[in-house]
Scaffold this active site. Sequence first.
Site, PDB file in Angstrom:
ATOM      1  N   ARG A   9     -14.491  47.712 -22.387  1.00  0.00           N
ATOM      2  CA  ARG A   9     -15.802  47.044 -22.408  1.00  0.00           C
ATOM      3  C   ARG A   9     -16.758  47.752 -23.351  1.00  0.00           C
ATOM      4  O   ARG A   9     -16.746  48.980 -23.459  1.00  0.00           O
ATOM      5  CB  ARG A   9     -16.415  47.041 -21.000  1.00  0.00           C
ATOM      6  N   VAL A  10     -17.572  46.950 -24.030  1.00  0.00           N
ATOM      7  CA  VAL A  10     -18.717  47.461 -24.785  1.00  0.00           C
ATOM      8  C   VAL A  10     -19.927  46.676 -24.318  1.00  0.00           C
ATOM      9  O   VAL A  10     -19.801  45.572 -23.782  1.00  0.00           O
ATOM     10  CB  VAL A  10     -18.530  47.310 -26.315  1.00  0.00           C
ATOM     11  N   SER A  11     -21.106  47.235 -24.525  1.00  0.00           N
ATOM     12  CA  SER A  11     -22.304  46.620 -23.952  1.00  0.00           C
ATOM     13  C   SER A  11     -23.005  45.621 -24.864  1.00  0.00           C
ATOM     14  O   SER A  11     -23.816  44.823 -24.404  1.00  0.00           O
ATOM     15  CB  SER A  11     -23.300  47.712 -23.545  1.00  0.00           C
ATOM     16  N   THR A  12     -22.713  45.647 -26.159  1.00  0.00           N
ATOM     17  CA  THR A  12     -23.387  44.727 -27.079  1.00  0.00           C
ATOM     18  C   THR A  12     -22.382  44.086 -28.029  1.00  0.00           C
ATOM     19  O   THR A  12     -21.204  44.435 -28.047  1.00  0.00           O
ATOM     20  CB  THR A  12     -24.450  45.461 -27.920  1.00  0.00           C
ATOM     21  N   ALA A  47     -20.362  43.168 -22.379  1.00  0.00           N
ATOM     22  CA  ALA A  47     -21.338  42.897 -21.322  1.00  0.00           C
ATOM     23  C   ALA A  47     -21.940  44.200 -20.834  1.00  0.00           C
ATOM     24  O   ALA A  47     -21.357  45.277 -21.008  1.00  0.00           O
ATOM     25  CB  ALA A  47     -20.667  42.162 -20.163  1.00  0.00           C
TER      26      ALA A  47
END
Length: 221
Positions: A9-12, A47
């Site tokens: 996962r990455v946030s952006t 997300a």
Amino acid sequence: MKTAIIYARVSTTKEQQETSLKRQLEELAGLAAENNMTVVRTISEKASGYDLDRQGVFELLDSMKEFKADAVLIQDETRLGRGNAKIALLHCIYKEGARIFSISHRGELELSEADSMVLEIVSIVEEYQRKLHNLKIKRGMKKAVKNGYRPQDHLVPFHDGTGKERKDVPLEEIVRLRARKLTFHEIAATLRGVGYDVSKATVHRRYQEYIQKEEQTNERP
């Protein structure tokens, strides 16, 4: 060989994050190979870690049940989530009996003392909630029986094909209790408390028969 699910996962959606996501997947594939694991599902998403309502999270939980995965592979624990979201997911994964491996530890995830303590408290609270629920059901059924309710009057005895009459068992109650995460042992104990002479094996067998019947019904056009 052990099975594993990769979760990244990455946030952006920024370009540098795209590179980070690709690197995570490559490193996690390597981690699986190092530990002789077969990857049965690879999940990646963009997300916020504070958001529990993520598509990847539900794919992860569904895949764990579908494949009975032995492990979940992550870059580090923050990839699962941040704050309470992380604790919730850690609890769900461990509850399924899976282990967590991370790149940061080059092996099995080592939780902080604080996180370990929180997870232990959550498990204890959950266990006591289940016990209280069982006691509530038991007391309610005993009260109903004392007031004249006869559960056996609502059941139709039938045979299992061997000439031996099957025991009266309240199937709907078994299904309902199972849906509330009670074990077969706990369900059998609850039913015995209100007068049903049933064993854990009988409860398990009747529940499996119910599941098979439901699956056959759903397969019909």
